[in-house]
Scaffold this active site. Structure first.
Site, mmCIF file in Angstrom:
data_model
loop_
_atom_site.group_PDB
_atom_site.id
_atom_site.type_symbol
_atom_site.label_atom_id
_atom_site.label_comp_id
_atom_site.label_asym_id
_atom_site.label_seq_id
_atom_site.Cartn_x
_atom_site.Cartn_y
_atom_site.Cartn_z
ATOM 1 N N ASP A 153 -6.938 -0.670 5.872
ATOM 2 C CA ASP A 153 -8.017 0.157 5.319
ATOM 3 C C ASP A 153 -8.846 0.777 6.437
ATOM 4 O OD1 ASP A 153 -7.445 -0.444 2.569
ATOM 5 O OD2 ASP A 153 -8.059 -2.465 3.078
ATOM 6 N N GLY A 170 0.816 -1.212 0.000
ATOM 7 C CA GLY A 170 0.000 0.000 0.000
ATOM 8 C C GLY A 170 0.845 1.256 0.000
ATOM 9 N N ASP A 182 2.776 -2.798 8.401
ATOM 10 C CA ASP A 182 1.830 -2.828 7.280
ATOM 11 C C ASP A 182 0.763 -1.739 7.443
ATOM 12 O OD1 ASP A 182 0.543 -3.646 4.982
ATOM 13 O OD2 ASP A 182 0.246 -5.712 5.619
ATOM 14 N N GLY A 183 0.089 -1.425 6.360
ATOM 15 C CA GLY A 183 -1.013 -0.463 6.384
ATOM 16 C C GLY A 183 -2.329 -1.183 6.656
ATOM 17 N N LYS A 188 -8.277 -5.260 5.970
ATOM 18 C CA LYS A 188 -7.159 -5.118 5.056
ATOM 19 C C LYS A 188 -7.516 -5.787 3.726
ATOM 20 C CE LYS A 188 -2.975 -5.925 6.605
ATOM 21 N NZ LYS A 188 -2.423 -4.870 5.740
ATOM 22 N N GLY A 189 -6.758 -5.434 2.698
ATOM 23 C CA GLY A 189 -6.992 -6.083 1.414
ATOM 24 C C GLY A 189 -7.647 -5.186 0.371
ATOM 25 N N GLY A 190 -7.805 -3.896 0.710
ATOM 26 C CA GLY A 190 -8.316 -2.952 -0.298
ATOM 27 C C GLY A 190 -7.400 -2.942 -1.523
ATOM 28 N N GLY A 191 -6.116 -3.220 -1.282
ATOM 29 C CA GLY A 191 -5.151 -3.274 -2.379
ATOM 30 C C GLY A 191 -5.020 -4.683 -2.955
ATOM 31 N N GLU A 212 -0.314 -10.817 3.067
ATOM 32 C CA GLU A 212 -0.149 -9.943 4.245
ATOM 33 C C GLU A 212 -0.461 -10.720 5.523
ATOM 34 O OE1 GLU A 212 -1.219 -5.663 2.121
ATOM 35 O OE2 GLU A 212 -2.719 -6.629 3.361
HETATM 36 C C1 ABF Z 1 -2.425 -2.799 2.457
HETATM 37 O O1 ABF Z 1 -2.630 -1.664 1.678
HETATM 38 C C2 ABF Z 1 -3.740 -3.332 2.617
HETATM 39 O O2 ABF Z 1 -4.066 -4.367 3.405
HETATM 40 C C3 ABF Z 1 -4.643 -2.178 2.679
HETATM 41 O O3 ABF Z 1 -5.676 -2.586 1.875
HETATM 42 C C4 ABF Z 1 -3.873 -1.110 2.010
HETATM 43 C C5 ABF Z 1 -3.660 0.171 2.752
HETATM 44 O O4 ABF Z 1 -3.097 0.999 1.831
HETATM 45 P P1 ABF Z 1 -2.767 2.515 2.005
HETATM 46 O O5 ABF Z 1 -1.623 2.578 2.943
HETATM 47 O O6 ABF Z 1 -2.445 2.915 0.617
HETATM 48 O O7 ABF Z 1 -4.017 3.152 2.511
HETATM 49 O O8 ABF Z 1 -1.764 -2.520 3.610
#
Ligand code: ABF
Length: 248
Positions: free
Chosen positions: A104, A46, A101-102, A114-117, A123
């Site tokens: 949503d 992300g 990690d990022g 999570k998993g928008g990407g 992950e």
């Molecule tokens: C990943 O990226 C994902 O699980 C989540 O969907 C997304 C978050 O992305 P960003 O940092 O661009 O908002 O971590």
């Protein structure tokens, strides 16, 4: 009066940070507080993780840290390579010290969507191998209950032939609507790094019982993984509009 008002709004504007700044301060703080020499580090996916990798590279160069980075996606792998960090894999390093990690959305119990990407499966695998999962995000991801802020739904990765039966089963069991995620221009479904499809579960009911619902969904044949991360995150850092970082 007008001059005073203009000066106040200029002052106010100059203390407001962009979303990118908010992501960056959260990512830098997490890397500074959680990454130490000789660590095996999980690298999430992300746009916020881009700043975390930038900071990892800075610290490796300045502090001569010895790190091995395990990617959670093709994107993460590319970032690690681009920044000349040491690329590792779970086969060689099945135990990680930390994964950054990022997300949503993050609720008040640190339950995550999570998993928008589209990278939820890898992950979750990498995070499950780490002693600590640290989440980095801007303030818009911080909510009380899942679904309060993130409206794109809970991603569920499924084996392609099973997407219709899984959609019907979850809608019957729990309500809401499951939508097959389509590629840009709707030319076909999004295919994950693992060759699967993604169903986005929208308009689900608010609940405190995500653990039970998640377990039931995972038992449906064809479901590979869900984007619900329950009881996994140790801490979340949210970059704020004023440039500070909120910790949860
Ligand atoms: C990943 O990226 C994902 O699980 C989540 O969907 C997304 C978050 O992305 P960003 O940092 O661009 O908002 O971590």
């Amino acid at each position: 009066f007008l001059l005073k008002r203009t000066l106040t709004s200029i002052r106010h504007y100059s203390t407001m940070c962009s979303l990118e700044d908010a992501k960056k301060v959260a990512a830098f703080k997490a890397v500074d507080e959680y990454v130490k020499n000789n660590y095996i580090v999980g690298v999430g996916s992300g746009s916020t993780v881009v700043y975390a990798v930038e900071r990892l590279a800075e610290r490796v160069n300045k502090e001569k840290l010895n790190l091995v980075c395990i990617p959670t996606s093709f994107q993460a792998r590319q970032l690690i390579i681009k920044h000349k960090l040491v690329l590792g894999e779970l086969e060689i390093h099945p135990q990680l010290d930390v994964c950054i990690d990022g997300a949503d959305e993050v609720d008040e119990n640190l339950t995550l969507i999570k998993g928008g990407g589209g990278c939820l499966l890898q992950e979750k695998i990498v995070a499950s191998c780490a002693k600590q999962l640290i989440i980095i995000a801007d303030h818009t991801k911080n909510s009380v209950q899942l679904g309060d802020k993130y409206k794109k739904g809970i991603p569920i990765e499924v084996v392609p032939i099973s997407y219709v039966p899984i959609k019907n089963k979850i809608e019957t069991m729990f309500g809401g609507e499951l939508v097959l995620r389509m590629a840009v221009a709707k030319a076909g479904p999004v295919v994950t790094d693992n060759g699967n499809f993604i169903l986005d579960w929208k308009n689900f009911k608010q609940t405190k019982d995500w653990q039970k619902i998640n377990a039931e969904i995972q038992l449906i044949p064809g479901v590979v993984e869900t984007g619900l991360f329950i009881g996994m995150a140790e801490k979340a850092y949210f970059g704020q509009e004023d440039g500070s970082v909120k910790e949860q």
